[in-house]
Design an enzyme around this catalytic site. Sequence first.
Site, mmCIF file in Angstrom:
data_model
loop_
_atom_site.group_PDB
_atom_site.id
_atom_site.type_symbol
_atom_site.label_atom_id
_atom_site.label_comp_id
_atom_site.label_asym_id
_atom_site.label_seq_id
_atom_site.Cartn_x
_atom_site.Cartn_y
_atom_site.Cartn_z
ATOM 1 N N ASP A 11 0.862 -1.177 0.000
ATOM 2 C CA ASP A 11 0.000 0.000 0.000
ATOM 3 C C ASP A 11 0.899 1.228 0.000
ATOM 4 O OD1 ASP A 11 -2.275 -1.564 0.119
ATOM 5 O OD2 ASP A 11 -2.381 -1.505 2.297
ATOM 6 N N ASP A 130 -13.354 -4.216 -1.545
ATOM 7 C CA ASP A 130 -13.213 -4.040 -0.100
ATOM 8 C C ASP A 130 -14.579 -4.277 0.524
ATOM 9 O OD1 ASP A 130 -10.543 -3.294 -0.429
ATOM 10 O OD2 ASP A 130 -11.049 -1.173 -0.646
#
Length: 250
Positions: A11, A130
Amino acid sequence: MLAKRIIPCLDVKDGRTVKGVNFVDLRDAGDPVELAYEYSQQGADELVFLDITATHEGRKTTIDLVKAVARQVNIPFTIGGGINEISDADILLNAGADKISINSAAVRNPELINQMAAAFGAQFVVVAVDTRSIEGEDFVHLSGGRIKTEINTLDWIREAQERGAGEILLTSMDHDGTKNGFDNKFLKAINDRIHIPLIASGGAGNQQHFIDVFQQANVDAALAASVFHYGEILIPDLKQTLHQHGIVVR
């Protein structure tokens, strides 16, 4: 049996690798290009880079990062974050990325999946999802988990598959960063209902968690971040353990 894949996830925020818990409390984990090189040397099968604030901040994923990674690694890598149209994907693939990942943009404009699959081929299109469980139902979340939708997660994954997604990267926000294990029951429920590869994300804390997700959910790949970034699990050790448990890895 197809070999299972181990995928470190990086990330990226402001040019650095970061990691949090349940998508918040981010802390620095190092230089993404250096980490990418290290993982390729360790035997990672693929890498995923997610520019986690690109969509929220309304900007494009950095092309310079893609070019730098492409120069350093010899394994496939996926790039995601802020990809909203065909031209974005085209630039990143030409810069050296092997696949592109779309998340919020695909939910807001599902036709984008069809367009990407038609333009580049389904094998280049990863739809990242997600998900969070709320009162027993799983809902898709957008913009790095900041925005809840009313879209059922399984319904959306099926639609993404029908529209031409080549893979699904499914992150359990409830398990993310907790190191308590993957959401195996939910992952199995999804995997049983789709025919494209499923990448499990969210919750890896030890080697047993990887054994469990492959044995219990039969996913195609397992993705993790902090356990790799901070050296808690070394990929050669993990692959040896999986092999000892009869799980085919590359």
